[in-house]
Design a protein around this motif. Structure first.
Motif, PDB file in Angstrom:
ATOM      1  N   UNK A 104       0.769  -1.026   0.016  1.00  0.00           N
ATOM      2  CA  UNK A 104      -0.005   0.067  -0.033  1.00  0.00           C
ATOM      3  C   UNK A 104       0.640   1.237   0.080  1.00  0.00           C
ATOM      4  N   UNK A 105       0.114   2.274  -0.403  1.00  0.00           N
ATOM      5  CA  UNK A 105       1.026   3.594  -0.271  1.00  0.00           C
ATOM      6  C   UNK A 105       0.816   4.416   0.878  1.00  0.00           C
ATOM      7  N   UNK A 106       1.469   5.139   1.536  1.00  0.00           N
ATOM      8  CA  UNK A 106       1.382   5.714   2.549  1.00  0.00           C
ATOM      9  C   UNK A 106       1.762   7.524   2.531  1.00  0.00           C
ATOM     10  N   UNK A 107       1.694   7.729   1.375  1.00  0.00           N
ATOM     11  CA  UNK A 107       1.988   9.092   1.138  1.00  0.00           C
ATOM     12  C   UNK A 107       0.618   9.878   1.152  1.00  0.00           C
ATOM     13  N   UNK A 108       0.698  11.378   1.439  1.00  0.00           N
ATOM     14  CA  UNK A 108      -0.306  12.244   1.201  1.00  0.00           C
ATOM     15  C   UNK A 108      -0.913  12.128  -0.132  1.00  0.00           C
ATOM     16  N   UNK A 159      -5.324   8.023   9.466  1.00  0.00           N
ATOM     17  CA  UNK A 159      -4.293   6.895   8.510  1.00  0.00           C
ATOM     18  C   UNK A 159      -5.179   6.752   7.365  1.00  0.00           C
ATOM     19  N   UNK A 160      -6.522   6.503   7.508  1.00  0.00           N
ATOM     20  CA  UNK A 160      -7.142   6.189   6.129  1.00  0.00           C
ATOM     21  C   UNK A 160      -7.038   7.424   5.184  1.00  0.00           C
ATOM     22  N   UNK A 161      -7.100   8.505   5.441  1.00  0.00           N
ATOM     23  CA  UNK A 161      -6.641   9.605   4.572  1.00  0.00           C
ATOM     24  C   UNK A 161      -5.342   9.584   3.936  1.00  0.00           C
ATOM     25  N   UNK A 162      -4.270   9.016   4.682  1.00  0.00           N
ATOM     26  CA  UNK A 162      -2.795   8.896   4.068  1.00  0.00           C
ATOM     27  C   UNK A 162      -2.749   7.545   3.294  1.00  0.00           C
ATOM     28  N   UNK A 163      -3.727   6.726   3.255  1.00  0.00           N
ATOM     29  CA  UNK A 163      -3.665   5.317   2.787  1.00  0.00           C
ATOM     30  C   UNK A 163      -4.575   5.161   1.547  1.00  0.00           C
ATOM     31  N   UNK A 164      -4.286   4.155   0.570  1.00  0.00           N
ATOM     32  CA  UNK A 164      -5.346   4.044  -0.361  1.00  0.00           C
ATOM     33  C   UNK A 164      -6.593   3.333   0.206  1.00  0.00           C
ATOM     34  N   UNK A 165      -7.201   3.854   1.011  1.00  0.00           N
ATOM     35  CA  UNK A 165      -8.397   3.087   1.619  1.00  0.00           C
ATOM     36  C   UNK A 165      -9.647   4.082   1.368  1.00  0.00           C
ATOM     37  N   UNK A 166     -10.737   3.545   1.744  1.00  0.00           N
ATOM     38  CA  UNK A 166     -12.109   4.128   1.831  1.00  0.00           C
ATOM     39  C   UNK A 166     -12.317   4.614   3.399  1.00  0.00           C
ATOM     40  N   UNK A 167     -11.988   6.259   3.349  1.00  0.00           N
ATOM     41  CA  UNK A 167     -11.903   6.665   4.668  1.00  0.00           C
ATOM     42  C   UNK A 167     -13.549   6.541   5.348  1.00  0.00           C
ATOM     43  N   UNK A 168     -14.651   6.501   4.631  1.00  0.00           N
ATOM     44  CA  UNK A 168     -15.904   6.327   5.108  1.00  0.00           C
ATOM     45  C   UNK A 168     -16.083   5.148   5.808  1.00  0.00           C
TER      46      UNK A 168
END
Length: 342
Positions: free
Chosen positions: A164-168, A304-313
Motif C-alpha cells: 500500500x501507499x502511505x503518502x499524502x 491514517x485512512x486519509x493517508x492510505x489508499x483506503x475508503x475513509x468512510x
C-alpha cells in the motif's frame, strides 16, 4: 503566555519527529514521527499538553479531508457494511477475552485490571470505569496508551509491506477555494458541537466529515483539501497521541510496556484474521479492512485512512461502531462488580 510557549515546544518536537521520519523514509511520517518524538519527550520528563482548541481544529480538518473522498460509489457499497459490523463485534469479543487472559496468566493482572487493559479502544470510557472498580488505573492507562501508540506506528509499516501507499494524496486534483474551506469549517464546528451534546464519539471529526460529505455529494463544493492544511492536522494528531506519555516515568513504563506491546501484537493479529474474512468474503481491499478492524485510536486510524489508499468512510464508520459496541461489551464482560468502599 506559558501555554503558548508549551504549545510551541510540543509542536517543535513534533515537527522534528516528522522531519526525521520523512528523512529515513518511515511510512506516514507526519503522523508517526510526531507520535514517536512526543512520546519519547514525555517519558524523558517533559510535561507536554496540547491546547484543546488546536486539537479540535485538527480533528475538524481531518474530518473535512475524509468528506472530500466520499463519492456516490462509496455510498453504494455501504450496503456491505452491516455484515462487516457483525464480524467486527465478534472480533472485539475474541480480542478482549484472549488478551485479558494473557494479562492474567503472563503478567499476574487481576481480572478487572486485565479486562479494562484489554479493551480495544474507548480510552476515556475505560478509565472512568477503572475508577469505579477494583482495578489498577495506572496500569490500565499505560497499557491503553501503549496500544494506541504502537498501532499508530505498526500499521503504516504493515500497509507498506502489503504494497500500500502511505503518502499524502496527490494535489493533482483541484483544491477547495479558501472561502469554501472557511464556510465548511464553521458549519463543521457547529455540527461537531451538536454531536458532542448527543454524545457521539469523535464528535468534531464526524462533524467535519458529515458537512464535507454533504457539500461534496450535493455538488455545492468541489475539490480536495490542500496538503498545506492536511499536514499540520496530521502533525497535531501525532503530537496528541504522543502527549499521553507526558509525565510517565521509565519506572512506570517498566512494569507495563511488555504487557502493552504483547497484547497490541496479539490484538492486531486477531483483528487481521477477522479482517481477512471480510476482505475475502466481500471482495474488499485487505489494507482497507485491516485499518478499519485494528484497535487503534479512532482519530488516529481515521487520519491514517486519509493517508492510505483506503475508503475513509468505511474506516470511520467501523471505528465509531467499535466504540458503540465496546460501550455495551465492556460492562457485560466485567459484570457488576463495584470497587469496595473503604
Amino acid at each position: 503566555m506559558r501555554q503558548i510557549s508549551d504549545t510551541a515546544i510540543i509542536l517543535a518536537i513534533a515537527a522534528v519527529g516528522a522531519a526525521i521520519a520523512s528523512l529515513i523514509g518511515f511510512p506516514a511520517p507526519f503522523l508517526t514521527g510526531p507520535a514517536a518524538a512526543v512520546s519519547l519527550a514525555g517519558v524523558a520528563g517533559a510535561k507536554l499538553n496540547l491546547p484543546m482548541p488546536l486539537v479540535n481544529f485538527a480533528l475538524i480538518m481531518i474530518g473535512m479531508s475524509i468528506g472530500t473522498g466520499v463519492t456516490p460509489e462509496v455510498i453504494d457499497t455501504a450496503r456491505q457494511w452491516p455484515a462487516s459490523f457483525i464480524v467486527l463485534a465478534l472480533s472485539l469479543v475474541v480480542i478482549m477475552i484472549a488478551t485479558s487472559r494473557y494479562l492474567m496468566r503472563a503478567h499476574g493482572y487481576d481480572r478487572n485490571t486485565a479486562l479494562l487493559s484489554a479493551a480495544p479502544g474507548h480510552l476515556s470510557y475505560v478509565l472512568s470505569l477503572s475508577s469505579d472498580l477494583d482495578a489498577d488505573i495506572r496500569k490500565v492507562s499505560i497499557v491503553q496508551s501503549i496500544r494506541v501508540l504502537a498501532i499508530t506506528l505498526i500499521i503504516p509499516v504493515a500497509i507498506t509491506a502489503m504494497g500500500g501507499s502511505t503518502d499524502l494524496p496527490s494535489t493533482a486534483l483541484a483544491t477547495m477555494e479558501p472561502l469554501a474551506i472557511a464556510l465548511i469549517f464553521v458549519a463543521s464546528l457547529a455540527a461537531g458541537m451538536l454531536f458532542k451534546k448527543l454524545q457521539v464519539p469523535a464528535a468534531l471529526l464526524i462533524g467535519g466529515m458529515v458537512i464535507s460529505t454533504f457539500t461534496h455529494l450535493t455538488g455545492i463544493v468541489s475539490g480536495v483539501m490542500p496538503n498545506w492544511l492536511q499536514m499540520p492536522a496530521f502533525l497535531v494528531m501525532g503530537a496528541m497521541i504522543g502527549s499521553r506519555f507526558s509525565g510517565v516515568t521509565p519506572q512506570m513504563l517498566k512494569s507495563s510496556v511488555t504487557a502493552g506491546f504483547a497484547i497490541t501484537v496479539l490484538a492486531t493479529a486477531l483483528a487481521g484474521a477477522f479482517a481477512a474474512i471480510i476482505a475475502i468474503s466481500l471482495g474488499l481491499p485487505m489494507t482497507q479492512v485491516l485499518i478499519a478492524f485494528v484497535p487503534g485510536g479512532v482519530e488516529a486510524m481515521v487520519a491514517m485512512a486519509v493517508l492510505l489508499d483506503a475508503d475513509p468512510a468505511f474506516v470511520a464508520a467501523h471505528h465509531v461502531m467499535r466504540l458503540f459496541i465496546l460501550t455495551a461489551l465492556v460492562p457485560l464482560l466485567l459484570g457488576r462488580q463495584k470497587k469496595p468502599q473503604t
